[in-house]
Design a protein around this motif. Structure first.
Motif, PDB file in Angstrom:
ATOM      1  N   GLY A  91       0.845  -1.155  -0.099  1.00 58.80           N
ATOM      2  CA  GLY A  91      -0.048   0.014  -0.029  1.00 58.80           C
ATOM      3  C   GLY A  91       0.813   1.293   0.045  1.00 58.80           C
ATOM      4  N   SER A  92       0.130   2.263  -0.158  1.00 59.06           N
ATOM      5  CA  SER A  92       0.821   3.606  -0.476  1.00 59.06           C
ATOM      6  C   SER A  92       1.651   4.340   0.705  1.00 59.06           C
TER       7      SER A  92
ATOM      8  N   GLY B  16      -9.832  -0.790  -9.346  1.00 62.05           N
ATOM      9  CA  GLY B  16      -9.464   0.020  -8.581  1.00 62.05           C
ATOM     10  C   GLY B  16     -10.193   1.418  -8.547  1.00 62.05           C
ATOM     11  N   HIS B  20     -12.239   2.714  -5.008  1.00 66.38           N
ATOM     12  CA  HIS B  20     -11.634   3.924  -4.396  1.00 66.38           C
ATOM     13  C   HIS B  20     -12.752   4.549  -3.526  1.00 66.38           C
ATOM     14  N   GLU B  23      -7.904   1.183  -1.389  1.00 65.95           N
ATOM     15  CA  GLU B  23      -7.197   0.507  -2.426  1.00 65.95           C
ATOM     16  C   GLU B  23      -7.748  -0.940  -2.650  1.00 65.95           C
ATOM     17  N   HIS B  77      -2.447  -3.866  -7.097  1.00 64.36           N
ATOM     18  CA  HIS B  77      -3.110  -2.978  -6.103  1.00 64.36           C
ATOM     19  C   HIS B  77      -3.119  -1.635  -6.703  1.00 64.36           C
ATOM     20  N   SER B  78      -3.895  -0.849  -6.016  1.00 65.86           N
ATOM     21  CA  SER B  78      -4.241   0.526  -6.486  1.00 65.86           C
ATOM     22  C   SER B  78      -3.650   1.421  -5.361  1.00 65.86           C
ATOM     23  N   HIS B  79      -3.047   2.553  -5.563  1.00 64.49           N
ATOM     24  CA  HIS B  79      -2.800   3.711  -4.986  1.00 64.49           C
ATOM     25  C   HIS B  79      -3.799   4.637  -5.169  1.00 64.49           C
ATOM     26  N   THR B  80      -4.563   5.297  -4.128  1.00 63.52           N
ATOM     27  CA  THR B  80      -5.753   6.123  -4.351  1.00 63.52           C
ATOM     28  C   THR B  80      -5.497   7.641  -4.580  1.00 63.52           C
ATOM     29  N   SER B 106      -3.184   3.736 -10.382  1.00 64.17           N
ATOM     30  CA  SER B 106      -3.195   4.961  -9.615  1.00 64.17           C
ATOM     31  C   SER B 106      -4.730   5.431  -9.880  1.00 64.17           C
TER      32      SER B 106
END
Lengths: 93, 132
Positions: A91-92, B16, B20, B23, B77-80, B106
């Motif tokens: 994760g970010s 994603g 949102h 993630e 995976h996503s970064h939001t 993203s």
């Protein structure tokens, strides 16, 4: 007392490429000690220096995550099946 | 290089955007190196800044892949709110998670931002995403 243990691809370097190994022990700790006597280094990938289950792995007894059972003290019986998987997270932050 | 069909790209992006501001996460499996299946996973953490595979779902998915003699190709995976680039957390987890490719999307804007990386011994290397 035979317990079947499924090893994920990333840890098969410790088991000579085997994905299924057998061990014995009446708790998860005892089983991991037994396995480590034949598969040197495997235990160290599952247990921290402080003796806790590593957060980078999931261990299941009969498909139940041991974090929701008794952790390393989870009781084992003949015929039980143990599965080890890498935990996956990120994760970010 | 990560080679995946357009349908999987669309699934990752849609996942994603659907999850949102949290993630999203999932797995792409392969056979003999070629992408075969995509598994959209639950983010057990339900967080805008992190993801964790649900341990029960992951057991089912891993077993499904392993029983079919397929292998793990990529985790996505996503970064939001930030760019589609592996964070320090991603790099730390990559060492033990066992995925050859880390695919990130993203969802910080409507613009498509999908990038793939290999992470070896803490070294992040961007690679081409080849859509078939």
């Amino acid at each position: 007392m035979a317990i079947e243990v499924r090893i994920p691809t990333i840890l098969r370097t410790y088991t000579g490429g085997e994905k299924l190994v057998e061990g014995s022990g009446d708790t998860l700790t005892a089983l991991l000690d037994d396995l480590d006597s034949r598969y040197d280094g495997l235990r160290g990938r599952l247990i921290t220096d402080a003796g806790a289950l590593h957060r980078f792995v999931n261990v299941y007894v009969n498909d139940e995550d041991v974090r929701f059972l008794g952790g390393l003290e989870t009781k084992l019986a003949d015929g039980d099946s143990v599965t080890v998987l890498p935990a996956v997270a990120g994760g970010s932050r | 290089m990560l080679e995946i069909p357009q349908e999987m790209v669309d699934r990752v992006v849609a996942h994603g955007r659907r999850d949102h501001p949290d993630e999203c996460c999932g797995v792409i499996a392969a056979k003999d190196g070629a992408a075969t299946r995509i598994f959209e996973m639950e983010n057990a953490e339900r967080s805008p800044t992190g993801f964790v595979f649900d341990s029960q779902e992951w057991l089912r998915v891993y077993r499904d892949i392993d029983d079919a003699d397929e292998e793990l190709l990529a985790v996505y995976h996503s970064h939001t709110a930030t760019e589609a680039y592996p964070s320090r957390t991603d790099v730390r987890w990559s060492a033990t998670a066992g995925f050859p490719h880390w695919l990130l999307v993203s969802t910080r804007s409507a613009e498509l931002e999908l990038r793939s990386f290999t992470i070896e011994d803490g070294v992040v290397t961007e690679e081409e995403v080849r859509v078939t």
